[in-house]
Structure formats: C-alpha cells, structure tokens
Design a protein around this motif. Sequence first.
Motif, short mmCIF file in Angstrom:
data_model
loop_
_atom_site.label_atom_id
_atom_site.label_comp_id
_atom_site.label_asym_id
_atom_site.label_seq_id
_atom_site.Cartn_x
_atom_site.Cartn_y
_atom_site.Cartn_z
N TYR A 241 0.83 -1.20 0.00
CA TYR A 241 0.00 0.00 0.00
C TYR A 241 0.86 1.25 0.00
CZ TYR A 241 -2.86 3.75 1.90
OH TYR A 241 -3.47 4.96 2.11
N SER A 242 1.92 1.26 0.80
CA SER A 242 2.82 2.42 0.84
C SER A 242 3.52 2.61 -0.50
CB SER A 242 3.86 2.24 1.95
OG SER A 242 3.25 2.15 3.22
N THR A 245 0.94 4.05 -3.02
CA THR A 245 0.59 5.46 -2.82
C THR A 245 1.76 6.38 -3.11
OG1 THR A 245 1.06 5.19 -0.46
CG2 THR A 245 -1.22 4.98 -1.15
N ASN A 320 -4.23 10.56 -0.18
CA ASN A 320 -4.19 9.13 0.09
C ASN A 320 -5.18 8.76 1.19
OD1 ASN A 320 -2.04 9.01 -1.73
ND2 ASN A 320 -0.57 9.42 -0.11
N SER A 331 -4.68 5.54 -4.07
CA SER A 331 -4.71 4.08 -4.15
C SER A 331 -5.91 3.61 -4.96
CB SER A 331 -4.76 3.47 -2.74
OG SER A 331 -5.86 3.97 -2.01
N VAL A 357 -3.81 -8.30 -5.57
CA VAL A 357 -4.79 -7.39 -4.99
C VAL A 357 -6.13 -8.10 -4.91
CG1 VAL A 357 -5.98 -5.17 -5.23
CG2 VAL A 357 -3.57 -5.38 -5.89
N ASN A 361 -10.97 -5.25 -2.89
CA ASN A 361 -10.40 -3.91 -3.07
C ASN A 361 -10.81 -3.31 -4.40
OD1 ASN A 361 -9.00 -3.78 -0.60
ND2 ASN A 361 -7.33 -5.00 -1.42
#
Length: 463
Positions: A241-242, A245, A320, A331, A357, A361
């Motif tokens: 995720y980091s 983004t 974000n 994202s 993923v 999501n």
Amino acid sequence: MRSNLPHPPPLPGRPRRPVVSRFTPPQLIAVVYLVGIALGTALLHLPGVTTPGAALTSIDRLFTATSAICITGLVVADTGETFTRAGQLVIMGLAQVGGLGILTFGTLFAFLTGRRVNFTERQHLVQQINALDVGGVVPLIRIIFLYTVVGEVAGALLLALRFVPQFGWGEGLYHAVFHAISAYNNAGFVVVPGGMGQYAQDPLVSLTISALILLGGLGFLVQLNVLTHLLNPRRNRLLVYSKLTLLTTGLLVVLGTVLLLVLEWANTRTLGPLAPGGKLLAALFQSVTPRSGGLATVDIAGMTSASLFLLIALMFVGANSGSTGGGIKTSTLAILVGSAWNMVRGRGELIAFGRRVESENLVRAGTVTTLYALLVSAAFFAMLATNPRLGFTELLFETVSAAATVGLSLNTTPRINDAGLLILTALMYLGRIGPLTFATSFSLRGGQGRGVKYPPERDILVG
C-alpha cells in the motif's frame, strides 16, 4: 397500567452499554463530525470573533465552520481581514481537530484521564484512520499525535525564518504556526497579509508548505511505515500500500508540474512574469496543492482552460487513504488503472509489487469512484440550477473543490448565494467523512442477506 415505581438499577456485573458503542464506526464518524460542525458554528457566532463591519450571516458562519473542521479552506471572505485573532484561533483549532480527527482527540483525552479504550472504540478508530491492525491502534494514536506535533513544529520553525523578519517576532511566529497547521492538515486557510502570491518565487516558503501538504496528504500509516522501514529495513518491510501510494503520488506531482509548466509558461496572469526558476517552483506548488492543500501562489482564476481541467482532475483524485486529504484517493486510482490495464492485456488478477490485490479492493475502488462521481454530478447540477448567473467552469471547479475538500477557488465562493453555500457545506461534510462511509452508516448492524448465496448470471453485457 403504567407503574410509577423507579426503574430497577442494572444488575451487578452487567453494565449498560455506552451510547458510543451503539453506533457502527461509520455512523459514529458521521455523527461526531456533525456535532463538530455545530459546535464550530456556535463558536463563530460568539462576539469578538469577527472584525467590526464584517457582515457575515449565519449561513456564512456555518459554511466557514464546516470548511475548517472538514479541512477544506473555501471561504466567503478573506480570513485575515474578516476574523479577529480570536476568530482565527477558532478556525485554526477546528482545522487541527478536523485534521487529526475528532475521534483521535477523544482517545487522547481518554489517555489523559486514564480510561481504557475498549474494543468497540478501537474499531471506530480503525474506521477513521484506516488502521490495519485493531490491536495496535491505541499505540498508533499516540505516535500519530507526536508525529503530527513534530511535523507542524518543524514546519512552523522553517516558516518563521521568513515570517519573523517580515512581520516581527509576535506576528511572525503566529503566522508561521497558523500556516504550518493549515498546510499539514490540508486546511487551506490563509491569514498572512497580502496572501501567498508574494511567495511564489520563495523556495523556503513554497517548498516548506508543499512538503507539509504532501506529508499530511500521504496519510499517517504511510508516513510511519516509511519511517520504520528507513530505521530498520530488514525488520520493517515497506507495505505494498505504501509503495502504491508513494508511486502514484510522485507520478501525479511530476505530471502536474510538467503540464502546468507547458500550459502556463507564457501566461501573463500566472507563470509568465516569473523567472525560469520561479516558474518551476510555482508549477510544482500548484501541482501539489490540488491534492487537498487548497493554498495557491498564483491566480488560479487566470489559468487556461486546459490547466483548470488538469486541476479539477487532480482534485478529484485527491490525497491518500487515511490522510487529511479528500478525493477518491491515489490508491483507488492506482487500483482502477491497474485493473483496466490488466483487462486490456487479458490478465485475470491484479498484481502489485509481487502481491495479488484482492477482488474486494477492486469492488471498493469502483464503489468509491462511482459514489464520488454521482455526488459531484448531482451537486454540480444543483449548483447550476441555484446559481444560473455563474459560469459552468466556475461552478464545476467549486463543486469538485468542495467535494474533495481541497479549498481552491476561482474567486467564486463569495458570489455564491445561500442555497449554493448550503450545497457546498453538505459537500464538504460528505467529502470529509467519505461518501462510502456516509452510505454505509445507514446500513444495519450485521447487514441483511449475509450467508445467502444466489445463482450467478453471466449473460450481462458490459462495455
């Protein structure tokens, strides 16, 4: 027959459930922000918060309070000229509370009083800041608070290097603190005399505020993940995720800067009069601020139509998840673009940095984008109907800015009538808590129809 006897006390060992725990996390977020708006409006009605001669109606004060606590920055009048120091402090306090989150502050006060935070309250906090681990959310809140204070103090000290020589110690430090809080929380309020345009070619002010906007817009979890990864790369991996983004944020900032340089280079109302270095600095700042910052160092109203379209697109995307910014989130954009690219290439699953993923999501990203698009479209139609004298582009820009809690304006807000201000007020509220959060706040606990499996239907044409 109704009995006049008092109700018996609750049985020992079975305390009554607190009122807070009767709400689902989305419901609590929606209610708490409404209460915050009401309290902020009441504070802005107090005597001494506006300067003599300031003609603000009750709707104007409601709008300003909502803009502050929803960290938007849209204003019906110049903040520095219309509000006294007391009024400005109220706005700054609302922006700080809205940025960190009212529920976060409630938890901090619980720490100070020694009260334990139960599991239900932890769930509420997880919903608000998008925490990944319920068990670690309380220590996380402590870190968030300290990290925010350190970031704002560092930003204020840097801004003081410019503001103190310009305004003196008292005024300079006040302006440094106010704008550090405004930038870090993506609030977009300005009280410095002369506005931010005077710092278009000032690297210290422009880069400091840009950095604060980006830090606030990254989200607390991304910041902490990056920090712990840098301190101990072997033990603390950088989350997918980091990575997602950070990559999306970097690409949007670079793309926005390059396009604004090309589109506005010779525009005499924006970048034209600036030196080459100043053009780059101003283009970078204007590329960062639509992420939900709301501050501007050039006249946004003087931009070309292509540049305004670019800013609208950047505002719609926003910052974000779990940050002080609004929009559909970076994202969400990354997942949608990646999913579309996968479908074009004939791939079944979306893979990001070696990880799959989840389909949930993908559904959530599509839902968030659809709800935002429907919300903006409905509000824009209502704005056109209630403010027919204002232009199409002006109202579209204002609508997206409010929904994404950005705060940029084409100098349109003061010319909007009361009906339009109420529409924008609702938009800022929905944009802060999120349309998906607001929609799910009406769902019943546990939901209906769970566990029921329906037969699939494949004969539906799409695209």
